[in-house]
Design a protein around this motif. Structure first.
Motif, PDB file in Angstrom:
ATOM      1  N   GLU A   1       0.820  -1.212   0.000  1.00  0.00           N
ATOM      2  CA  GLU A   1       0.000   0.000   0.000  1.00  0.00           C
ATOM      3  C   GLU A   1       0.855   1.263   0.000  1.00  0.00           C
ATOM      4  N   THR A   2       0.486   2.204  -0.841  1.00  0.00           N
ATOM      5  CA  THR A   2       1.151   3.501  -0.869  1.00  0.00           C
ATOM      6  C   THR A   2       0.438   4.435   0.102  1.00  0.00           C
ATOM      7  N   PRO A   3       1.166   5.021   1.068  1.00  0.00           N
ATOM      8  CA  PRO A   3       0.504   5.899   2.039  1.00  0.00           C
ATOM      9  C   PRO A   3      -0.022   7.164   1.358  1.00  0.00           C
ATOM     10  N   THR A   4      -1.228   7.551   1.741  1.00  0.00           N
ATOM     11  CA  THR A   4      -1.834   8.762   1.167  1.00  0.00           C
ATOM     12  C   THR A   4      -1.682   9.978   2.079  1.00  0.00           C
ATOM     13  N   LYS A   5      -1.461   9.754   3.352  1.00  0.00           N
ATOM     14  CA  LYS A   5      -1.261  10.853   4.293  1.00  0.00           C
ATOM     15  C   LYS A   5      -0.014  10.562   5.122  1.00  0.00           C
ATOM     16  N   LEU A   6       0.903  11.516   5.189  1.00  0.00           N
ATOM     17  CA  LEU A   6       2.156  11.353   5.929  1.00  0.00           C
ATOM     18  C   LEU A   6       2.263  12.415   7.014  1.00  0.00           C
ATOM     19  N   SER A   7       2.762  12.000   8.163  1.00  0.00           N
ATOM     20  CA  SER A   7       3.086  12.987   9.206  1.00  0.00           C
ATOM     21  C   SER A   7       4.370  13.701   8.801  1.00  0.00           C
ATOM     22  N   GLY A   8       4.690  14.767   9.505  1.00  0.00           N
ATOM     23  CA  GLY A   8       5.909  15.507   9.194  1.00  0.00           C
ATOM     24  C   GLY A   8       7.139  14.620   9.320  1.00  0.00           C
ATOM     25  N   GLU A   9       7.183  13.808  10.358  1.00  0.00           N
ATOM     26  CA  GLU A   9       8.330  12.934  10.580  1.00  0.00           C
ATOM     27  C   GLU A   9       8.437  11.870   9.488  1.00  0.00           C
ATOM     28  N   GLN A  10       7.282  11.297   9.106  1.00  0.00           N
ATOM     29  CA  GLN A  10       7.299  10.286   8.049  1.00  0.00           C
ATOM     30  C   GLN A  10       7.770  10.894   6.728  1.00  0.00           C
ATOM     31  N   LYS A  11       7.288  12.114   6.432  1.00  0.00           N
ATOM     32  CA  LYS A  11       7.699  12.759   5.197  1.00  0.00           C
ATOM     33  C   LYS A  11       9.201  13.021   5.187  1.00  0.00           C
ATOM     34  N   GLU A  12       9.736  13.428   6.320  1.00  0.00           N
ATOM     35  CA  GLU A  12      11.179  13.694   6.422  1.00  0.00           C
ATOM     36  C   GLU A  12      11.977  12.410   6.205  1.00  0.00           C
ATOM     37  N   LEU A  13      11.494  11.302   6.768  1.00  0.00           N
ATOM     38  CA  LEU A  13      12.197  10.028   6.597  1.00  0.00           C
ATOM     39  C   LEU A  13      12.155   9.568   5.136  1.00  0.00           C
ATOM     40  N   PHE A  14      11.013   9.761   4.469  1.00  0.00           N
ATOM     41  CA  PHE A  14      10.931   9.378   3.061  1.00  0.00           C
ATOM     42  C   PHE A  14      11.833  10.254   2.203  1.00  0.00           C
ATOM     43  N   GLU A  15      11.951  11.533   2.557  1.00  0.00           N
ATOM     44  CA  GLU A  15      12.847  12.430   1.809  1.00  0.00           C
ATOM     45  C   GLU A  15      14.296  11.991   1.994  1.00  0.00           C
ATOM     46  N   GLN A  16      14.648  11.559   3.201  1.00  0.00           N
ATOM     47  CA  GLN A  16      16.001  11.051   3.434  1.00  0.00           C
ATOM     48  C   GLN A  16      16.248   9.785   2.602  1.00  0.00           C
ATOM     49  N   LEU A  17      15.236   8.927   2.543  1.00  0.00           N
ATOM     50  CA  LEU A  17      15.352   7.701   1.756  1.00  0.00           C
ATOM     51  C   LEU A  17      15.495   8.027   0.273  1.00  0.00           C
ATOM     52  N   ALA A  18      14.724   9.022  -0.182  1.00  0.00           N
ATOM     53  CA  ALA A  18      14.810   9.414  -1.587  1.00  0.00           C
ATOM     54  C   ALA A  18      16.201   9.957  -1.904  1.00  0.00           C
ATOM     55  N   GLY A  19      16.768  10.718  -0.967  1.00  0.00           N
ATOM     56  CA  GLY A  19      18.114  11.235  -1.176  1.00  0.00           C
ATOM     57  C   GLY A  19      19.135  10.112  -1.256  1.00  0.00           C
ATOM     58  N   LEU A  20      19.006   9.115  -0.394  1.00  0.00           N
ATOM     59  CA  LEU A  20      19.921   7.977  -0.424  1.00  0.00           C
ATOM     60  C   LEU A  20      19.784   7.190  -1.729  1.00  0.00           C
ATOM     61  N   GLU A  21      18.553   7.026  -2.209  1.00  0.00           N
ATOM     62  CA  GLU A  21      18.344   6.313  -3.463  1.00  0.00           C
ATOM     63  C   GLU A  21      18.955   7.073  -4.633  1.00  0.00           C
ATOM     64  N   ALA A  22      18.816   8.409  -4.639  1.00  0.00           N
ATOM     65  CA  ALA A  22      19.391   9.224  -5.706  1.00  0.00           C
ATOM     66  C   ALA A  22      20.912   9.151  -5.674  1.00  0.00           C
ATOM     67  N   SER A  23      21.452   9.161  -4.476  1.00  0.00           N
ATOM     68  CA  SER A  23      22.911   9.071  -4.329  1.00  0.00           C
ATOM     69  C   SER A  23      23.418   7.722  -4.824  1.00  0.00           C
ATOM     70  N   ALA A  24      22.672   6.659  -4.539  1.00  0.00           N
ATOM     71  CA  ALA A  24      23.076   5.322  -4.972  1.00  0.00           C
ATOM     72  C   ALA A  24      23.049   5.204  -6.488  1.00  0.00           C
ATOM     73  N   LYS A  25      22.081   5.854  -7.131  1.00  0.00           N
ATOM     74  CA  LYS A  25      22.006   5.791  -8.585  1.00  0.00           C
ATOM     75  C   LYS A  25      23.137   6.576  -9.245  1.00  0.00           C
ATOM     76  N   SER A  26      23.530   7.711  -8.627  1.00  0.00           N
ATOM     77  CA  SER A  26      24.604   8.521  -9.208  1.00  0.00           C
ATOM     78  C   SER A  26      25.979   7.929  -8.953  1.00  0.00           C
ATOM     79  N   ASN A  27      26.100   7.064  -7.970  1.00  0.00           N
ATOM     80  CA  ASN A  27      27.375   6.393  -7.655  1.00  0.00           C
ATOM     81  C   ASN A  27      27.135   4.880  -7.611  1.00  0.00           C
ATOM     82  N   PRO A  28      26.907   4.255  -8.769  1.00  0.00           N
ATOM     83  CA  PRO A  28      26.532   2.840  -8.771  1.00  0.00           C
ATOM     84  C   PRO A  28      27.605   1.923  -8.232  1.00  0.00           C
ATOM     85  N   MET A  29      28.892   2.346  -8.281  1.00  0.00           N
ATOM     86  CA  MET A  29      29.988   1.490  -7.810  1.00  0.00           C
ATOM     87  C   MET A  29      30.244   1.665  -6.332  1.00  0.00           C
TER      88      MET A  29
END
Length: 280
Positions: free
Chosen positions: A251-279
Motif C-alpha cells: 500500500e502507498t501511504p496517502t497521508k504522511l506525518s511531518g516525521e514520516q515525510k522527512e524520513l521518506f525524503e532522506q530515503l529518496a536522497g539515499l536512493e538518488a545518491s546510490a544511482k549517481s554512484n553505482p559502484m
C-alpha cells in the motif's frame, strides 16, 4: 443423496424411438401403470462457508402429492379406474405408416391406460393435489456454484400408481467479503506497508480455518503470490484439500506525518545518491 451428474444413455433413447417405430423393441409392457410425476428444480442459496464446509438446509417445495381423499386412486368413494376405451389399456395409439408402426401417447387417458368414471371431488380424478412440503437437504462440503443435488422421488407424485419424479437443487453461493474461490483454492489479498515489504515482517492473515501468521520476506514486491497448502476448500468426497493463495499488495501511504515525510525524503536522497554512484 446423489450429486450433480445425470447420465443419458444414447442406446436407451434410440432403442425406445426405433423400437416404437418398428412396433417392437423393448416394450415397457402391454399395459401402463399410471403417469410418472414431473421432475422439479429449484435454486438453493448457501453462504460461502456452507459451500466450503457443508451444511444441512431446510427447504419448502410446492409439489403434487397423493390425494388424501381418494388415496391416489382418483376415484370417488373407492371407485376403481377402468381400462381406457381408446387405447384398450395400453396407453398408446399405434398407427401403420407404410412399413413402420408409429406409437404415440393416448390423448384420452394421457398414457395411463386407465379412465376414472366417477372422479374424486378433491383431486378431480387426477389422484394428486398441490401441497407445500418441508424437506432437509444435505449440502456436501466442497460443492461449487451451479452444481446440482438430486433428491430421488421428491418431485411430483406419479398419477394412478406411476413413479414419482425427482427434485433437482441448483446451488447458488453468495460471494464472500474477502475471499474469492477458484475451484477448491481460496484467494485473499494481503495488504502490507512499504516498510513491511522492504524489511520483511510477520503478518496475521485470515483463512477459512482461522487466522494464521505468515512470514513476509524482505524485499517482497506488490503482486507476489504465496501459497498456504491445505488451507483452501475440501474437495468433494473428502479427497484432499485446496490451498489458500495470498496476493501481496504493497500500500502507498496517502497521508504522511511531518516525521514520516522527512524520513521518506532522506530515503529518496539515499536512493538518488546510490544511482549517481553505482559502484559505491
Amino acid at each position: 443423496m446423489d450429486s450433480l451428474v445425470t447420465l443419458v444413455i444414447l442406446g436407451d433413447i434410440f432403442g425406445d424411438i426405433f423400437g416404437d417405430m418398428m412396433g417392437g423393441g423393448r416394450r415397457r409392457g402391454s399395459r401402463r401403470t399410471g403417469r410418472p410425476g414431473n421432475d422439479l428444480q429449484m435454486v438453493l442459496n448457501v453462504s460461502f462457508e456452507e459451500a466450503a464446509f457443508g451444511a444441512k438446509k431446510k427447504i419448502s417445495v410446492n409439489k403434487l402429492v397423493k390425494c388424501g381423499t381418494c388415496d391416489g386412486s382418483g376415484g370417488k368413494d373407492g371407485a376403481k379406474p377402468t381400462s381406457c376405451d381408446m387405447c384398450h389399456g395400453s396407453g398408446e395409439i399405434r398407427r401403420q405408416q407404410g412399413f413402420f408402426t408409429v406409437a404415440s401417447t393416448c390423448p384420452k387417458c394421457s398414457g395411463s391406460g386407465q379412465m376414472i368414471s366417477d372422479p374424486c371431488g378433491t383431486c378431480h380424478g387426477d389422484g394428486r393435489t398441490k401441497k407445500k412440503v418441508e424437506l432437509e437437504v444435505t449440502v456436501p462440503a466442497g460443492i461449487d456454484e451451479g452444481q446440482r443435488l438430486k433428491l430421488s422421488s421428491e418431485g411430483d407424485s406419479g398419477a394412478q400408481g406411476g413413479p414419482d419424479g425427482d427434485l433437482y437443487i441448483v446451488i447458488d453461493i453468495a460471494p464472500h467479503e474477502i475471499f474469492q474461490r477458484d475451484g477448491f483454492n481460496v484467494h485473499y489479498t494481503v495488504p502490507i506497508s512499504f516498510s513491511q515489504a522492504a524489511l520483511g515482517s510477520e503478518v496475521e492473515v485470515p483463512t477459512l480455518d482461522g487466522k494464521v501468521m505468515v512470514e513476509i520476506p524482505a524485499g517482497t514486491q506488490s503482486g507476489k503470490k504465496m501459497r498456504l497448502r491445505g488451507k483452501g476448500i475440501q474437495k468433494l468426497g473428502g479427497y484432499g484439500q485446496g490451498d489458500a493463495i495470498l496476493s501481496i499488495h504493497v500500500e502507498t501511504p496517502t497521508k504522511l506525518s511531518g516525521e514520516q515525510k522527512e524520513l521518506f525524503e532522506q530515503l529518496a536522497g539515499l536512493e538518488a545518491s546510490a544511482k549517481s554512484n553505482p559502484m559505491r
